[in-house]
Design an enzyme around this catalytic site. Sequence first.
Site, PDB file in Angstrom:
ATOM      1  N   CYS A   1       5.012  -0.886   0.200  1.00  0.00           N
ATOM      2  CA  CYS A   1       5.959  -0.176  -0.658  1.00  0.00           C
ATOM      3  C   CYS A   1       7.391  -0.463  -0.208  1.00  0.00           C
ATOM      4  O   CYS A   1       7.895  -1.551  -0.410  1.00  0.00           O
ATOM      5  CB  CYS A   1       5.623   1.320  -0.688  1.00  0.00           C
ATOM      6  SG  CYS A   1       6.437   2.230  -2.025  1.00  0.00           S
TER       7      CYS A   1
ATOM      8  N   HIS B   1      -0.472   1.782  -1.557  1.00  0.00           N
ATOM      9  CA  HIS B   1      -0.542   2.293  -0.188  1.00  0.00           C
ATOM     10  C   HIS B   1      -1.973   2.308   0.364  1.00  0.00           C
ATOM     11  O   HIS B   1      -2.686   3.309   0.222  1.00  0.00           O
ATOM     12  CB  HIS B   1       0.006   3.723  -0.148  1.00  0.00           C
ATOM     13  CG  HIS B   1       1.481   3.812  -0.290  1.00  0.00           C
ATOM     14  ND1 HIS B   1       2.340   3.946   0.781  1.00  0.00           N
ATOM     15  CD2 HIS B   1       2.279   3.793  -1.394  1.00  0.00           C
ATOM     16  CE1 HIS B   1       3.588   4.012   0.362  1.00  0.00           C
ATOM     17  NE2 HIS B   1       3.578   3.921  -0.963  1.00  0.00           N
TER      18      HIS B   1
ATOM     19  N   GLU C   1      -2.865   2.699   3.392  1.00  0.00           N
ATOM     20  CA  GLU C   1      -2.985   3.684   4.476  1.00  0.00           C
ATOM     21  C   GLU C   1      -3.363   5.069   3.958  1.00  0.00           C
ATOM     22  O   GLU C   1      -3.770   5.939   4.737  1.00  0.00           O
ATOM     23  CB  GLU C   1      -1.687   3.756   5.289  1.00  0.00           C
ATOM     24  CG  GLU C   1      -0.540   4.534   4.665  1.00  0.00           C
ATOM     25  CD  GLU C   1       0.237   3.755   3.603  1.00  0.00           C
ATOM     26  OE1 GLU C   1       1.343   4.207   3.247  1.00  0.00           O
ATOM     27  OE2 GLU C   1      -0.247   2.699   3.144  1.00  0.00           O
TER      28      GLU C   1
END
Length: 223
Positions: free
Chosen positions: A83, A192, A194
């Site tokens: 990002c 994302h 994560e």
Amino acid sequence: MGVVTFPGSLDDTDAARAVRYAGAEPVPLWHADRHLRGVDAVILPGGFSYGDYLRCGAIARFSPVMAELVPAARAGLPVLGICNGFQILCEAHLLPGALTRNAGLRFITRDVGLTVENTRTPWTSGYRAGQLVRIPLKSGEGAYTADQATLDEFEAAGRVVVRYVGNAPNGAARAIAGICSAEGNVVGLMPHPEHAIDPLTGPSADGLGFFTSVVRAFAGALR
């Protein structure tokens, strides 16, 4: 594995958690550091580095830690920009193109489907070519753009790492969600991973492969 924190970073803790889930040790790196502490890979996390003043990632590109990271990346150090980290990689000219305002000028936060197209990078080697994954997207300036010659080069060289399934929700050119450098060690990704490492806290565990891939790559290199 180093995780850089800039003023305004939001997802550095999540990235460090993902590194631990993958079986590696996260090493915190501060934006003012002038060394990389001997890490084997670096993650530039999401957020709003330096408040996104000027342009997203424009100020972070000049931080002391980037003065060390840029030559290391060009020498082969694996780097993942997520990002805002993707935006920083483009501003630092480690990746071509730019991330612009989303189509409709709205901030998007939703789970998105992605197709993994390049499994030759150290960050994606644990996936199958064509594998479908579902991970969150959250950004206001996430539409990837580049000139047509660059886009054609990406397609011919297989440098599109992940692509949105169907139409890109943010208007990204050719539904590109992530790209890599010519050498493959530097990867920029708008969604994302994560936030998708455990079904208890995300839509899936599909994102964990980005982190386990690079850990396994290092393990293989040490044998």
